[in-house]
Design a protein around this motif. Structure first.
Motif, mmCIF file in Angstrom:
data_model
loop_
_atom_site.group_PDB
_atom_site.id
_atom_site.type_symbol
_atom_site.label_atom_id
_atom_site.label_comp_id
_atom_site.label_asym_id
_atom_site.label_seq_id
_atom_site.Cartn_x
_atom_site.Cartn_y
_atom_site.Cartn_z
ATOM 1 N N GLN A 52 -4.314 13.345 -13.413
ATOM 2 C CA GLN A 52 -5.589 13.254 -14.126
ATOM 3 C C GLN A 52 -6.508 14.409 -13.763
ATOM 4 O O GLN A 52 -7.104 15.040 -14.643
ATOM 5 C CB GLN A 52 -6.255 11.905 -13.824
ATOM 6 N N GLY A 72 3.958 5.811 -13.014
ATOM 7 C CA GLY A 72 2.940 5.145 -12.215
ATOM 8 C C GLY A 72 1.875 6.093 -11.680
ATOM 9 O O GLY A 72 0.986 5.683 -10.938
ATOM 10 N N THR A 76 -1.292 7.952 -18.573
ATOM 11 C CA THR A 76 -1.956 7.429 -19.781
ATOM 12 C C THR A 76 -3.418 7.878 -19.844
ATOM 13 O O THR A 76 -3.864 8.434 -20.844
ATOM 14 C CB THR A 76 -1.895 5.884 -19.816
HETATM 15 P P1 ADP Z 1 2.308 6.539 -15.900
HETATM 16 O O1 ADP Z 1 2.104 6.613 -17.377
HETATM 17 O O2 ADP Z 1 2.207 7.862 -15.225
HETATM 18 O O3 ADP Z 1 3.584 5.821 -15.549
HETATM 19 P P2 ADP Z 1 0.076 4.732 -16.024
HETATM 20 O O4 ADP Z 1 -0.825 5.557 -16.828
HETATM 21 O O5 ADP Z 1 0.795 3.634 -16.722
HETATM 22 O O6 ADP Z 1 1.151 5.659 -15.282
HETATM 23 O O7 ADP Z 1 -0.751 4.166 -14.781
HETATM 24 C C1 ADP Z 1 -0.136 3.387 -13.787
HETATM 25 C C2 ADP Z 1 -1.163 2.423 -13.181
HETATM 26 O O8 ADP Z 1 -2.148 3.135 -12.445
HETATM 27 C C3 ADP Z 1 -1.899 1.593 -14.210
HETATM 28 O O9 ADP Z 1 -1.948 0.255 -13.780
HETATM 29 C C4 ADP Z 1 -3.298 2.197 -14.237
HETATM 30 O O10 ADP Z 1 -4.277 1.247 -14.563
HETATM 31 C C5 ADP Z 1 -3.445 2.698 -12.815
HETATM 32 N N1 ADP Z 1 -4.359 3.854 -12.686
HETATM 33 C C6 ADP Z 1 -4.449 4.911 -13.526
HETATM 34 N N2 ADP Z 1 -5.354 5.795 -13.099
HETATM 35 C C7 ADP Z 1 -5.871 5.309 -11.954
HETATM 36 C C8 ADP Z 1 -6.865 5.767 -11.040
HETATM 37 N N3 ADP Z 1 -7.472 6.925 -11.221
HETATM 38 N N4 ADP Z 1 -7.167 4.999 -9.967
HETATM 39 C C9 ADP Z 1 -6.515 3.833 -9.783
HETATM 40 N N5 ADP Z 1 -5.574 3.336 -10.588
HETATM 41 C C10 ADP Z 1 -5.235 4.061 -11.680
#
Ligand code: ADP
Ligand code: MG
Length: 240
Positions: A52, A72, A76
């Motif tokens: 991010q 994880g 997204t």
């Molecule tokens: P990816 O697509 O990379 O597998 P996701 O976007 O599905 O990962 O996010 C994984 C988890 O991390 C989700 O439950 C999301 O809500 C959580 N998450 C995302 N950004 C943060 C953040 N900045 N701080 C804490 N949790 C986060």
């Protein structure tokens, strides 16, 4: 000789704009719309993850981005926030309704997930951002009526998206943002022809963001199809 610098190496010091590695950016530092910051605060997300805080500034700057980061790691939000920011910013001066962002995902399940994340992060600007999800659960008639309102964001599998574009149900003339989530999986579902058709149908210069857990030859093919000079972020497992 007194005009010669004593320490020629001084000229190679790091750019002053570069933040020290120990000081991690916060969500507030990203310069997002206050309504997005408010929604982030409500989730108790303390700070942006690595993907991010690296991808969002590049995307906000209008660059194409291909980010590889493990499952994880928060990919997204890394594309949803710049897409929402771009829509909210534009709406300050131009309130015309048109589909500005197309988010392509390999499966219906992922479309459902992404839709929910967008709902969460538009909690404080829900009336300004309309999102429609196209899945094979939705009948053609319902889909037509959903799309007739020119939603700001459309989430779809490539097959449904192309079907809707081809039948002029989904208008992409004014598209500004294209996202390919789980880019490494999208071709394994046999969407190659749909993706080629979509790439030809969207305006030139649409900003592309691609997210992937791995960098494969398939991802390279999609990069060539959708991106112009993308910033490639190859984030290590240990950093994510
Ligand atoms: P990816 O697509 O990379 O597998 P996701 O976007 O599905 O990962 O996010 C994984 C988890 O991390 C989700 O439950 C999301 O809500 C959580 N998450 C995302 N950004 C943060 C953040 N900045 N701080 C804490 N949790 C986060
Ligand atoms: Mg993901």
């Amino acid at each position: 000789d007194s005009e010669q610098p004593d320490q020629p190496s001084e000229q190679q010091q790091p750019e002053p704009t570069q933040a020290p590695a120990t000081k991690e950016a916060t969500f507030t530092d990203l310069g997002l719309d206050p309504r997005l910051v408010q929604a982030i605060a409500k989730q108790n997300f303390e700070k942006p993850t690595l993907v991010q805080r690296t991808a969002i500034p590049l995307a906000l700057d209008g660059q194409d981005v291909l980010a590889k980061a493990k499952t994880g790691s928060g990919k997204t939000l890394a594309y949803i926030l710049p897409v929402l920011q771009s829509i909210l910013k534009r709406k300050q001066t131009d309130t015309t309704a048109y589909t500005a962002a197309l988010i392509l995902v390999p499966t219906r399940e992922l479309a459902d997930q992404v839709f929910k994340v967008i709902e969460t992060f538009t909690a404080f600007c829900a009336k300004d951002v309309q999102t429609v999800k196209l899945t094979d659960k939705v009948s053609d008639a319902v889909q037509r009526s959903l799309l007739s309102n020119n939603p700001d964001i459309v989430i779809s599998t490539p097959a449904r998206a192309w079907q809707s574009i081809n039948s002029s149900t989904l208008v992409v003339d004014k598209l500004t943002n294209l996202v390919l989530d789980e880019a490494d999986l999208v071709l394994s579902y046999g969407y190659d022809e749909d993706l080629e058709n979509i790439s030809r149908a969207i305006p030139k210069g649409v900003q592309a963001i691609m997210m992937s857990a791995t960098l494969t030859a398939e991802v390279d093919t999609l990069k060539a199809l959708f991106c112009r000079n993308p910033k490639v972020l190859n984030l290590e497992e240990k950093d994510a």
